[in-house]
Design a protein around this motif. Structure first.
Motif, mmCIF file in Angstrom:
data_model
loop_
_atom_site.group_PDB
_atom_site.id
_atom_site.type_symbol
_atom_site.label_atom_id
_atom_site.label_comp_id
_atom_site.label_asym_id
_atom_site.label_seq_id
_atom_site.Cartn_x
_atom_site.Cartn_y
_atom_site.Cartn_z
ATOM 1 N N LEU A 147 -3.033 -0.226 6.677
ATOM 2 C CA LEU A 147 -2.925 1.196 7.017
ATOM 3 C C LEU A 147 -1.523 1.699 6.719
ATOM 4 C CD1 LEU A 147 -4.031 3.793 8.367
ATOM 5 C CD2 LEU A 147 -3.402 2.823 10.580
ATOM 6 N N LEU A 149 0.670 0.420 4.549
ATOM 7 C CA LEU A 149 0.959 0.417 3.111
ATOM 8 C C LEU A 149 0.220 1.531 2.381
ATOM 9 C CD1 LEU A 149 0.803 -3.431 2.435
ATOM 10 C CD2 LEU A 149 2.851 -1.984 2.426
ATOM 11 N N GLY A 150 -1.009 1.798 2.819
ATOM 12 C CA GLY A 150 -1.818 2.769 2.097
ATOM 13 C C GLY A 150 -1.560 4.204 2.473
ATOM 14 N N ARG A 151 -1.155 4.452 3.712
ATOM 15 C CA ARG A 151 -1.153 5.823 4.196
ATOM 16 C C ARG A 151 0.130 6.328 4.821
ATOM 17 N NH1 ARG A 151 -4.562 8.080 1.064
ATOM 18 N NH2 ARG A 151 -6.759 7.588 1.386
ATOM 19 N N LYS A 152 1.068 5.455 5.151
ATOM 20 C CA LYS A 152 2.250 5.953 5.842
ATOM 21 C C LYS A 152 3.361 6.355 4.887
ATOM 22 C CE LYS A 152 1.508 3.819 10.353
ATOM 23 N NZ LYS A 152 2.083 2.996 11.437
ATOM 24 N N GLU A 156 7.771 6.755 8.207
ATOM 25 C CA GLU A 156 6.866 6.113 9.161
ATOM 26 C C GLU A 156 6.865 4.594 8.994
ATOM 27 O OE1 GLU A 156 3.471 9.635 9.604
ATOM 28 O OE2 GLU A 156 3.401 8.251 7.913
ATOM 29 N N LEU A 196 8.155 -0.444 -0.514
ATOM 30 C CA LEU A 196 9.120 0.583 -0.896
ATOM 31 C C LEU A 196 10.157 -0.046 -1.833
ATOM 32 C CD1 LEU A 196 9.802 2.077 2.681
ATOM 33 C CD2 LEU A 196 8.443 3.141 0.851
ATOM 34 N N GLY A 235 3.718 7.135 13.698
ATOM 35 C CA GLY A 235 2.380 7.620 13.369
ATOM 36 C C GLY A 235 1.289 6.896 14.136
ATOM 37 N N ASN A 236 1.652 5.858 14.882
ATOM 38 C CA ASN A 236 0.670 5.145 15.700
ATOM 39 C C ASN A 236 0.343 5.938 16.949
ATOM 40 O OD1 ASN A 236 0.699 3.062 13.886
ATOM 41 N ND2 ASN A 236 2.145 1.821 15.053
ATOM 42 N N ARG B 76 -5.294 10.948 8.650
ATOM 43 C CA ARG B 76 -5.248 10.086 7.472
ATOM 44 C C ARG B 76 -6.008 8.805 7.763
ATOM 45 N NH1 ARG B 76 1.100 9.594 6.906
ATOM 46 N NH2 ARG B 76 0.932 10.181 9.111
ATOM 47 N N GLN B 78 -7.439 4.895 6.323
ATOM 48 C CA GLN B 78 -7.339 3.807 5.363
ATOM 49 C C GLN B 78 -8.490 2.855 5.619
ATOM 50 O OE1 GLN B 78 -5.142 3.043 2.742
ATOM 51 N NE2 GLN B 78 -6.717 1.482 2.430
ATOM 52 N N LEU B 149 -2.249 -2.152 -2.267
ATOM 53 C CA LEU B 149 -1.829 -0.920 -1.595
ATOM 54 C C LEU B 149 -0.334 -0.694 -1.697
ATOM 55 C CD1 LEU B 149 -4.042 -1.180 1.627
ATOM 56 C CD2 LEU B 149 -4.336 0.426 -0.274
ATOM 57 N N ARG B 151 1.918 -2.099 -3.967
ATOM 58 C CA ARG B 151 2.640 -2.204 -5.231
ATOM 59 C C ARG B 151 1.920 -1.717 -6.473
ATOM 60 N NH1 ARG B 151 7.560 -1.795 -3.738
ATOM 61 N NH2 ARG B 151 8.448 -3.570 -2.626
ATOM 62 N N GLY B 195 -5.968 3.842 -0.910
ATOM 63 C CA GLY B 195 -4.730 4.513 -0.528
ATOM 64 C C GLY B 195 -4.350 5.611 -1.502
#
Lengths: 240, 240
Positions: A147, A149-152, A156, A196, A235-236, B76, B78, B149, B151, B195
């Motif tokens: 979650l 990695l995909g959405r934040k 966040e 990142l 975001g949690n 959002r 995931q 997700l 990379r 994602g």
DNA sequence: CGATACCTTGACCACTTTCAACGTCCGTGG
DNA sequence: CCACGGACGTTGAAAGTGGTCAAGGTATCG
């Protein structure tokens, strides 16, 4: 695996006994574990296991921090797990790892030879139950990280990472004097954990500092001035 | 959980017997499973389980596709897993799920009441071994997805997704006549899995079509004209 | 046949990455 | 002891990928 072999300490005096894979073992079972265990140590930066390598040992982390990483052909890497003291390497019924294991700091492992460990496993329900529990906890953690990695957002992600450090700060090695926390990873390693670049990690940490949420003592150690503000950024689910 | 109860089919004739959690069970064990199982069906779009809900049942997917999803407060979401026929819902020793389970298509589940299932589990090593194996496979899959997700580019994500569909195309419901594949998810669901946004998914699929790698029969079914080119795009290890 | 859900495409924008320069810390050797 | 070198970290500017917003298209089901 290629490392220094150290003299063991007694299981009874082991700092990670209460949380590790052996936590439910007593008496005779513990005696067997005591017999088949070997301490090994790795210098910061050393590779502990290579992806695809056969594992002769399973192990618990006693001191230090290790990372689990996956790499694409062109070199992009993603960390898929972080091993802190008491965390376990090795899976029931699997003799190779699907990722690289690297010592992020100096690391001491309590290693058990695979064969005797699996024999013990098959006759010690406490041990195998604990191992399944550990695997399921990792699955939950992996999904939470998906979650992230995909959405934040970068902001966040950093906040979530530090929030996690706070939650796990009871383990040895994450705290410094005066309630300060220690980053167990370099900027680049944090970046690989969060999906990142190291520059973005650095900028986001600077931003949290500028907002008065963190105060840095040096590059690796800092104080969280406002844990609630930090948590709000993750975001949690909010705590209240 | 709130669903139609269907009449069961015999385990011996079950299409997913060879891969499901029960695959290693025979004779008396299978008779017990047969007794405690109930078929339930869900319409596309129905919620099968809510995050945090107590699970009275564990289940295998017999027909259809379900998704495991996590959602942030602001909406959002995931996807953290995809359940195809023969996949399992439920974990040893855990009575609630940490994510939402939703029927992506019409779904039929083979449900086992929790308590009798766990009793059987404790006296049937074949069953519990299989369950641990399933959990570890999911952990590996989750970690591969973390790499995706964190990379991979949009292009690589889509290619990896379709590559995975090819790999799993032997399961019922993913293939159409003339070697065509079927997308088991809408554009938005694919986006939540990878994602991305649904627009980006649509654009990348159009790009693969424009490059002659895919040909679409309709919005959900397509043919892979160049599997090798597709695989090269995934960023995963090359096959040769 | 129209309503609706799903999908595609375009234009623009923002966030993160990339590239580059500079700063800081620390160990090593002159 | 200080100078140097290298690893690590910070910051700025520019670029690019994917997101957002918006309009229009297509299939499906009453």
């Amino acid at each position: 695996m290629n490392a220094l072999v150290l003299s063991n300490i007694k299981c009874g005096e082991c700092p990670i006994r209460h949380r590790a894979v052996c936590s439910r073992c007593e008496g005779a079972d513990l005696d067997i574990l005591e017999k088949i265990k070997v301490y090994r140590s790795f210098k910061a930066g050393e590779q502990i296991l290579w992806r695809g390598e056969a594992m002769d040992f399973v192990a618990s982390v006693v001191h230090g921090v290790a990372t689990l990483g996956k790499t694409l052909e062109d070199g992009r890497t993603q960390m898929v797990g972080l091993l802190l003291p008491s965390d376990f390497i090795g899976r029931p019924g699997r003799d190779r790892v699907e990722f690289d294991v690297v010592a992020a700091s100096d690391v001491t492992l309590c290693c058990f030879e695979r064969k005797p460990f699996e024999n013990l496993l098959s006759v010690t329900p406490d041990l195998s139950k604990r191992l399944v529990e550990i695997a399921l906890d990792e699955l939950d953690a992996a999904r939470d990280w998906m979650l992230l990695l995909g959405r934040k957002t970068a902001r966040e992600k950093i906040a979530t990472f530090i929030d996690m450090l706070i939650r796990r700060s009871s383990v040895e090695g994450l705290t410094a004097p005066h309630d300060a926390l220690v980053l167990p990873l370099s900027r680049e390693e944090i970046a690989n954990y969060l999906g990142l670049t190291l520059e973005t990690v650095s900028r986001q940490l600077s931003a949290l500092k500028a907002q008065g949420i963190l105060r840095f003592n040096d590059r690796r150690s800092f104080t969280v001035l406002s844990p609630d503000a930090l948590h709000d950024i993750t975001g949690n689910d909010c705590l209240h």
